[in-house]
Design an enzyme around this catalytic site. Structure first.
Site: not given
Ligand code: CP
Ligand code: NVA
Length: 299
Positions: A100, A127, A130, A218, A258, A286
Site C-alpha cells: 500500500r 484500489h 477492494q 467513498d 469500501c 475482502r
C-alpha cells in the site's frame, strides 16, 4: 517474470470473472488451502489500513503462509531507502509483496525490480483488491450482471478508477457523478469506453443514482489529502448519500462503501445503519477475494 496484480486491468476479462467465481466458491466452502504453504509474504504499508491488512493476513494464513508487516516508521523506507531497493532485498527473503503506497508509479517501479509477485493493496490511483471484492458482493446478489445498474457518487478517486476498470470487464452499467475538478482519470475513462464499458459520466448525483441497484460512495478526502479536507467538504456536500438521494434509486437499492466511512459527510448515519447498507458484507468479502487473488497469483 512473476505475476503481479497492480490493477484490475492486469487480469484480463476471463481471469477477472474466474477469480470472482473462485472467491464465491471459497466463501461458500470456508476454504482452507496450501497455495502459500511454507511461503512468506511481506506486507509493506505506507498508509494506514484495517480491512486490507487484516483480511490479507488472515487470507495468507488460510492458505498456509506467513506474513511480515512493515511500515515506514519501523523500516528503512521511512529513512528514504528507495522502494526499488526494498523490492530487490525483499525478493531475496520473501515469496510475495502486498504493498500500500502513494503513487501508482512507485508501485510499478517496485514491481519492475521485484522477482516475486506484487499486489496493489491501494495506491492513489487504484484500489483493485477492494473493487474485485465489491464485484463478488454484487455477484452474490445478482449473477446477471447485464441487468445491474451501479452508481458512483463523490470523488473520482482510486476507488472510482478501479470501478471504471471493472466496468471494462464486467457487463454491469456504471453511472458516475463527480464534481468538476474531481473527475476520475480521463485515460481510465477512455480505456473503459474503448473496451465497451456501459458508462454514464456526469456531474449530477441525482442523474447517476436514478434507478440504480447499487449506490457506491467513498470518503471525500482520501489518505494523503487531509489538508484538502475542508475545501472538499464544501465541494462535495451535494454528493452526500442520504435518504433523499436514495429515494431516486431502485426501491431495493443497496448502498456500498469500501470503508472507513465518515458519517455526516459522504454518507449519513441513517443510511449506514439501515438494511440498505451492505458494507459489512463488503468488508467480509475482502477476505474471500484476497484468498482467490493469492491462489490465482500462485497457480
Ligand atoms: N477498504 C479498505 O481498504 O480499508 P482499509 O483502509 O482499512 O484497509
Ligand atoms: N479512497 C480512500 C479509500 C480507503 C480505503 C483512500 O484512498 O483513502
Amino acid at each position: 517474470m512473476p505475476r503481479h496484480f497492480l490493477s484490475i486491468s492486469d487480469l484480463g476479462k476471463d481471469i477477472a470473472k474466474t477469480i470472482v467465481l473462485m472467491a464465491l466458491d471459497m466463501k461458500r466452502t470456508n476454504y482452507r488451502g496450501d497455495a502459500l504453504k511454507g511461503r512468506n509474504v511481506a506486507m509493506v504499508f505506507e498508509k494506514a489500513s484495517t480491512r486490507t491488512r487484516v483480511s490479507f493476513d488472515v487470507a495468507i494464513r488460510h492458505l498456509g503462509g506467513q506474513t511480515i508487516f512493515m511500515t515506514p516508521a519501523e523500516s528503512q523506507l521511512g529513512r528514504n531507502e528507495p522502494l526499488k531497493d526494498t523490492a530487490r532485498v525483499l525478493s531475496r527473503y520473501t515469496d510475495c509483496m502486498v504493498v500500500r503506497t502513494f503513487g501508482q508509479e512507485k508501485l510499478e517501479e517496485l514491481a519492475r525490480f521485484s522477482s516475486v509477485p506484487v499486489v496493489n493493496a491501494l495506491t492513489d490511483r487504484y484500489h483493485p483488491c477492494q473493487v474485485m471484492s465489491d464485484m463478488l458482493t454484487i455477484f452474490e446478489r445478482n449473477e446477471n450482471l447485464e441487468d445491474v445498474r451501479v452508481a458512483w457518487v463523490g470523488d473520482g478517486n482510486n476507488m472510482a478508477n478501479s470501478w471504471l476498470n471493472a466496468a471494462a470487464y464486467f457487463p454491469f452499467s456504471l453511472a458516475m457523478a463527480t464534481p468538476e475538478g474531481y473527475d476520475p482519470d480521463p485515460e481510465v475513462v477512455e480505456t473503459a469506453k474503448a473496451a465497451g464499458a456501459k458508462l454514464t459520466i456526469c456531474r449530477d448525483p441525482k442523474q447517476a443514482v436514478k434507478g440504480a441497484h447499487f449506490v457506491n460512495t467513498d470518503v471525500w478526502a482520501s489518505m494523503g489529502q487531509e489538508d484538502e479536507a475542508e475545501r472538499r467538504g464544501w465541494v462535495f456536500a451535494p454528493y452526500q448519500v442520504n435518504d433523499e438521494l436514495l429515494a431516486l434509486a431502485d426501491p431495493d437499492v443497496k448502498v456500498m462503501h469500501c470503508l472507513p466511512a465518515h458519517r455526516g459527510e459522504e454518507i449519513t448515519e441513517q443510511v449506514m445503519e439501515s438494511d440498505r447498507a451492505i458494507v459489512w458484507d463488503q468488508a467480509e468479502n475482502r477476505l474471500h477475494m484476497q484468498k482467490a487473488l493469492l491462489a490465482w497469483l500462485f497457480s
